[in-house]
Design a protein around this motif. Sequence first.
Motif, short mmCIF file in Angstrom:
data_model
loop_
_atom_site.label_atom_id
_atom_site.label_comp_id
_atom_site.label_asym_id
_atom_site.label_seq_id
_atom_site.Cartn_x
_atom_site.Cartn_y
_atom_site.Cartn_z
N CYS A 63 0.82 -1.22 0.00
CA CYS A 63 0.00 0.00 0.00
C CYS A 63 0.85 1.27 0.00
CB CYS A 63 -0.90 -0.03 1.24
SG CYS A 63 -1.78 1.51 1.54
N ASP A 65 -0.01 4.32 0.83
CA ASP A 65 -0.19 5.10 2.06
C ASP A 65 0.65 4.53 3.19
OD1 ASP A 65 -1.97 6.75 0.74
OD2 ASP A 65 -3.75 5.81 1.59
N LYS A 96 -7.31 -6.54 3.89
CA LYS A 96 -7.08 -6.06 5.28
C LYS A 96 -7.21 -7.21 6.28
CE LYS A 96 -7.43 -2.08 3.11
NZ LYS A 96 -8.05 -2.44 1.84
N ARG A 109 -10.37 -0.63 7.94
CA ARG A 109 -10.88 -0.38 6.59
C ARG A 109 -9.79 0.15 5.67
NH1 ARG A 109 -16.36 2.92 7.89
NH2 ARG A 109 -16.83 1.77 9.79
N TYR A 110 -8.83 0.83 6.25
CA TYR A 110 -7.74 1.46 5.50
C TYR A 110 -6.43 1.14 6.19
CZ TYR A 110 -11.81 4.15 4.06
OH TYR A 110 -13.05 4.51 3.60
#
Length: 135
Positions: A63, A65, A96, A109-110
Amino acid sequence: MFEDPKTGKPMLLGKVSIDELKQEPFKGWYYNEFYSYELDNELLEAISEPNQYNYELFLGTWCGDSRREVPRLEKIFIELGIDFNKLTIITVDRDKVSPDNEQEGKDIRYVPTPVSYTHLRAHETRGNLVCRLLL
């Protein structure tokens, strides 16, 4: 190490140490973000007693981020003098999910998602305290 089914590139899954993120094939992006990030000292001074918490950090090595924020978060933890024995790092897949399902009940969720807990009430989540304050 696992293979990302979407890209075929290596990814970590499950509990890892901060040092595992600093090894090939991850160390390029890790050190680039760590050394280029400038701390906001005024904001850091507003945080009192960061060692009263235990931390879990959910991230995906796949990811963007996570690749940007996790090295920055380590730099913040170092500056605040947070004991890294209080940090559990859990890497997840694109859904996730971690191999031991540590994400269950935490509404991940992120990524990255830091979760903090007090020493006295380890069963109560404090939410994304550090992330919201500093990143």
